[in-house]
Design a protein around this motif. Structure first.
Motif, PDB file in Angstrom:
ATOM      1  N   VAL A 151       0.880  -1.168   0.000  1.00 58.86           N
ATOM      2  CA  VAL A 151       0.000   0.000   0.000  1.00 58.86           C
ATOM      3  C   VAL A 151       0.917   1.217   0.000  1.00 58.86           C
ATOM      4  O   VAL A 151       1.527   1.558   1.018  1.00 58.86           O
ATOM      5  N   ILE A 152       1.039   1.843  -1.155  1.00 57.95           N
ATOM      6  CA  ILE A 152       2.063   2.857  -1.416  1.00 57.95           C
ATOM      7  C   ILE A 152       1.457   4.244  -1.414  1.00 57.95           C
ATOM      8  O   ILE A 152       0.479   4.493  -2.124  1.00 57.95           O
ATOM      9  N   MET A 153       2.044   5.158  -0.637  1.00 57.39           N
ATOM     10  CA  MET A 153       1.682   6.562  -0.801  1.00 57.39           C
ATOM     11  C   MET A 153       2.624   7.145  -1.841  1.00 57.39           C
ATOM     12  O   MET A 153       3.842   7.190  -1.643  1.00 57.39           O
ATOM     13  N   GLY A 154       2.060   7.582  -2.946  1.00 56.30           N
ATOM     14  CA  GLY A 154       2.900   8.176  -3.968  1.00 56.30           C
ATOM     15  C   GLY A 154       2.143   8.400  -5.252  1.00 56.30           C
ATOM     16  O   GLY A 154       1.062   7.864  -5.479  1.00 56.30           O
ATOM     17  N   GLY A 155       2.735   9.210  -6.101  1.00 58.73           N
ATOM     18  CA  GLY A 155       2.188   9.442  -7.419  1.00 58.73           C
ATOM     19  C   GLY A 155       1.065  10.456  -7.443  1.00 58.73           C
ATOM     20  O   GLY A 155       0.602  10.951  -6.411  1.00 58.73           O
ATOM     21  N   ALA A 156       0.657  10.768  -8.636  1.00 57.39           N
ATOM     22  CA  ALA A 156      -0.437  11.712  -8.869  1.00 57.39           C
ATOM     23  C   ALA A 156      -1.042  11.412 -10.225  1.00 57.39           C
ATOM     24  O   ALA A 156      -0.339  11.047 -11.166  1.00 57.39           O
ATOM     25  N   VAL A 157      -2.338  11.542 -10.299  1.00 55.83           N
ATOM     26  CA  VAL A 157      -3.039  11.319 -11.558  1.00 55.83           C
ATOM     27  C   VAL A 157      -3.119  12.608 -12.362  1.00 55.83           C
ATOM     28  O   VAL A 157      -2.937  12.622 -13.578  1.00 55.83           O
ATOM     29  N   ALA A 158      -3.341  13.728 -11.686  1.00 58.56           N
ATOM     30  CA  ALA A 158      -3.643  14.976 -12.390  1.00 58.56           C
ATOM     31  C   ALA A 158      -2.625  16.078 -12.139  1.00 58.56           C
ATOM     32  O   ALA A 158      -2.935  17.245 -12.292  1.00 58.56           O
ATOM     33  N   GLY A 159      -1.411  15.748 -11.774  1.00 59.43           N
ATOM     34  CA  GLY A 159      -0.397  16.776 -11.553  1.00 59.43           C
ATOM     35  C   GLY A 159       0.288  16.597 -10.222  1.00 59.43           C
ATOM     36  O   GLY A 159      -0.299  16.058  -9.280  1.00 59.43           O
ATOM     37  N   GLY A 160       1.542  17.047 -10.130  1.00 58.59           N
ATOM     38  CA  GLY A 160       2.363  16.738  -8.977  1.00 58.59           C
ATOM     39  C   GLY A 160       2.505  17.841  -7.968  1.00 58.59           C
ATOM     40  O   GLY A 160       1.778  18.828  -7.980  1.00 58.59           O
ATOM     41  N   ASN A 161       3.497  17.668  -7.065  1.00 60.46           N
ATOM     42  CA  ASN A 161       3.807  18.706  -6.081  1.00 60.46           C
ATOM     43  C   ASN A 161       5.268  19.138  -6.143  1.00 60.46           C
ATOM     44  O   ASN A 161       5.581  20.305  -5.985  1.00 60.46           O
ATOM     45  N   ILE A 162       6.185  18.195  -6.425  1.00 58.59           N
ATOM     46  CA  ILE A 162       7.590  18.581  -6.537  1.00 58.59           C
ATOM     47  C   ILE A 162       7.892  19.143  -7.922  1.00 58.59           C
ATOM     48  O   ILE A 162       8.837  19.880  -8.126  1.00 58.59           O
ATOM     49  N   SER A 163       7.059  18.769  -8.893  1.00 59.82           N
ATOM     50  CA  SER A 163       7.096  19.366 -10.227  1.00 59.82           C
ATOM     51  C   SER A 163       5.658  19.425 -10.726  1.00 59.82           C
ATOM     52  O   SER A 163       4.738  18.938 -10.062  1.00 59.82           O
ATOM     53  N   SER A 164       5.467  19.998 -11.898  1.00 58.07           N
ATOM     54  CA  SER A 164       4.099  20.106 -12.416  1.00 58.07           C
ATOM     55  C   SER A 164       3.507  18.744 -12.732  1.00 58.07           C
ATOM     56  O   SER A 164       2.287  18.591 -12.782  1.00 58.07           O
ATOM     57  N   ALA A 165       4.367  17.730 -12.895  1.00 55.65           N
ATOM     58  CA  ALA A 165       3.876  16.413 -13.289  1.00 55.65           C
ATOM     59  C   ALA A 165       4.056  15.345 -12.236  1.00 55.65           C
ATOM     60  O   ALA A 165       3.344  14.341 -12.251  1.00 55.65           O
ATOM     61  N   ALA A 166       5.010  15.526 -11.310  1.00 62.67           N
ATOM     62  CA  ALA A 166       5.425  14.421 -10.452  1.00 62.67           C
ATOM     63  C   ALA A 166       5.221  14.709  -8.971  1.00 62.67           C
ATOM     64  O   ALA A 166       5.435  15.827  -8.503  1.00 62.67           O
ATOM     65  N   GLU A 167       4.844  13.646  -8.264  1.00 62.79           N
ATOM     66  CA  GLU A 167       4.767  13.661  -6.799  1.00 62.79           C
ATOM     67  C   GLU A 167       6.131  13.289  -6.223  1.00 62.79           C
ATOM     68  O   GLU A 167       6.865  12.509  -6.821  1.00 62.79           O
ATOM     69  N   CYS A 267      10.579   7.797 -16.740  1.00 62.88           N
ATOM     70  CA  CYS A 267      11.978   7.771 -16.280  1.00 62.88           C
ATOM     71  C   CYS A 267      12.879   8.574 -17.209  1.00 62.88           C
ATOM     72  O   CYS A 267      14.113   8.426 -17.176  1.00 62.88           O
ATOM     73  N   GLY A 268      12.302   9.407 -18.037  1.00 60.50           N
ATOM     74  CA  GLY A 268      13.089  10.277 -18.899  1.00 60.50           C
ATOM     75  C   GLY A 268      13.648  11.460 -18.119  1.00 60.50           C
ATOM     76  O   GLY A 268      13.511  11.553 -16.897  1.00 60.50           O
ATOM     77  N   PHE A 269      14.256  12.397 -18.848  1.00 65.58           N
ATOM     78  CA  PHE A 269      14.916  13.519 -18.187  1.00 65.58           C
ATOM     79  C   PHE A 269      14.293  14.863 -18.558  1.00 65.58           C
ATOM     80  O   PHE A 269      14.899  15.907 -18.376  1.00 65.58           O
ATOM     81  N   GLY A 270      13.051  14.796 -19.039  1.00 63.74           N
ATOM     82  CA  GLY A 270      12.324  16.011 -19.346  1.00 63.74           C
ATOM     83  C   GLY A 270      11.507  16.480 -18.153  1.00 63.74           C
ATOM     84  O   GLY A 270      11.660  15.980 -17.032  1.00 63.74           O
ATOM     85  N   PRO A 271      10.624  17.424 -18.379  1.00 59.42           N
ATOM     86  CA  PRO A 271       9.837  17.996 -17.282  1.00 59.42           C
ATOM     87  C   PRO A 271       8.854  17.033 -16.645  1.00 59.42           C
ATOM     88  O   PRO A 271       8.337  17.310 -15.568  1.00 59.42           O
ATOM     89  N   ALA A 272       8.601  15.880 -17.284  1.00 56.36           N
ATOM     90  CA  ALA A 272       7.657  14.910 -16.719  1.00 56.36           C
ATOM     91  C   ALA A 272       8.358  13.787 -15.957  1.00 56.36           C
ATOM     92  O   ALA A 272       7.697  12.826 -15.551  1.00 56.36           O
ATOM     93  N   ARG A 273       9.666  13.887 -15.732  1.00 55.45           N
ATOM     94  CA  ARG A 273      10.371  12.819 -15.013  1.00 55.45           C
ATOM     95  C   ARG A 273       9.710  12.563 -13.657  1.00 55.45           C
ATOM     96  O   ARG A 273       9.449  13.479 -12.886  1.00 55.45           O
ATOM     97  N   GLY A 274       9.444  11.291 -13.390  1.00 55.65           N
ATOM     98  CA  GLY A 274       8.816  10.926 -12.120  1.00 55.65           C
ATOM     99  C   GLY A 274       7.300  10.939 -12.150  1.00 55.65           C
ATOM    100  O   GLY A 274       6.666  10.601 -11.144  1.00 55.65           O
ATOM    101  N   ALA A 275       6.710  11.303 -13.265  1.00 58.71           N
ATOM    102  CA  ALA A 275       5.245  11.315 -13.344  1.00 58.71           C
ATOM    103  C   ALA A 275       4.706   9.887 -13.390  1.00 58.71           C
ATOM    104  O   ALA A 275       5.298   9.006 -14.007  1.00 58.71           O
ATOM    105  N   THR A 276       3.590   9.669 -12.706  1.00 60.27           N
ATOM    106  CA  THR A 276       2.865   8.404 -12.825  1.00 60.27           C
ATOM    107  C   THR A 276       1.828   8.568 -13.930  1.00 60.27           C
ATOM    108  O   THR A 276       0.951   9.419 -13.834  1.00 60.27           O
ATOM    109  N   ILE A 277       1.970   7.770 -14.958  1.00 60.56           N
ATOM    110  CA  ILE A 277       1.090   7.854 -16.119  1.00 60.56           C
ATOM    111  C   ILE A 277       0.010   6.801 -15.949  1.00 60.56           C
ATOM    112  O   ILE A 277       0.268   5.601 -16.061  1.00 60.56           O
ATOM    113  N   VAL A 278      -1.181   7.236 -15.638  1.00 61.29           N
ATOM    114  CA  VAL A 278      -2.297   6.345 -15.339  1.00 61.29           C
ATOM    115  C   VAL A 278      -3.206   6.272 -16.566  1.00 61.29           C
ATOM    116  O   VAL A 278      -3.750   7.287 -17.006  1.00 61.29           O
TER     117      VAL A 278
END
Length: 320
Positions: A151-167, A267-278
């Protein structure tokens, strides 16, 4: 006894509330805490875990230190990141000293020992970066059958907190997160920040917890920096207890409502690095001429009875 539980954590104020929830629940057999870098470096997260267990009077719970950095690339934590205060638990001066030394083995080794010794599958609640869990599953593939679920706390469906895309937790080590969420077959619930933000608690909730006794007062004393940060996010006095929402589900399966969706991690190095793609597309029937169904891989928490969840966390910690 009820749920057998291991918490993998990087305390962190919200981690403190999550650990308190497990430590104060009579129907939880808290087997151990494993620590990982994250909100602060590993040495601080480990000492924080020890001191929190001392506050909760849980000398019986072992603590083992784990990964001090991500699997592949250096940890890119911003220098000005101090959501939880400089030591991870703002206001921690009042916490007691540890009651027990750190275990002489590393986090992965202790998890293997605890899992192998258990007579039934164990729930693991990873509430920090997923480096330790990726290492566990990679190095000990046969241990999967001893894990009831993650049971993992992590990720975001609609946008992140540490970046615009990633939690933060996923962004901290995307390669580890992808290993756990995409490449493994362990039953998994992902509790994203989309839901945890909705479970925010207000000042009266925190005041009530503080008045409930030494544990509630001790936890409330840690929240000064955290509440100051969330005052700018929420626009009111209160805080988001991200990790406690995941631990509530670990303790009480079904307290969160889930949807099963395929997930990938950027896992790329663009602005979406770390995003969970649901992938929330509805698969078309195989004979309908559209794409074939994609087997769901992860149960993503999408909703809960908000007031009921807040009451559950409050009353468990308060000992009501």
């Amino acid at each position: 006894m009820g749920t057998k539980l291991i918490i993998d954590t990087d305390p962190g104020v919200d981690d403190a509330f999550a650990i308190a929830l497990a430590a104060r629940s009579a129907d939880v057999e808290l087997l151990g805490l494993t620590t990982v870098y994250g909100n602060v470096p590993l040495e601080a997260t480990t000492r924080n875990a020890q001191r929190l267990l001392a506050l909760f009077g849980r000398k019986d719970v072992p603590v083992a230190a784990g990964a001090e950095r991500p699997l592949v690339y250096p940890f890119p934590k911003p220098r000005d990141y101090a959501v939880h205060g400089e030591d991870g638990l703002g206001g921690s001066e009042g916490l007691p000293d540890p009651l027990r030394d750190i275990e002489p083995v590393d986090a992965v080794t202790m998890m293997v020992q605890l899992l192998e010794a258990s007579d039934e599958p164990v729930t693991i609640a990873p509430i920090g970066p997923l480096t330790n869990i990726a290492l566990l599953l990679a190095a000990h593939p046969g241990i999967r059958e001893k894990i009831a679920r993650l049971v993992i706390m992590g990720g975001a469906v609609a946008g992140g907190n540490i970046s615009s895309a990633a939690e933060f937790n996923i962004w901290a080590d995307p390669e580890a997160a992808r290993r756990v969420l995409v490449e493994e077959s362990v039953p998994t619930v992902l509790v994203p920040m989309d839901l945890t933000h909705r479970c925010a608690v207000d000042a009266p909730w925190l005041d009530s917890l503080a008045a409930s006794g030494p544990v509630g007062a001790g936890l409330n004393a840690l929240t000064t920096d955290y509440r100051a940060y969330y005052r700018t996010i929420l626009g009111s006095e209160g805080m988001v207890m991200h990790d406690a929402v995941a631990v509530a589900e670990a303790i009480s399966p079904g307290i969160l409502q889930t949807q099963s969706w395929p997930i990938d991690v950027d896992c790329g190095f663009g602005p979406a690095r770390g995003a969970t793609i649901v992938d929330r597309r509805t698969p078309e029937a195989p004979d309908g001429g559209g794409r074939p169904p994609i087997p769901p891989t992860v149960d993503v928490a999408v909703d809960t009875d908000l007031d009921g969840l807040r009451t559950f966390v409050h009353d468990r910690i308060a000992g009501v």
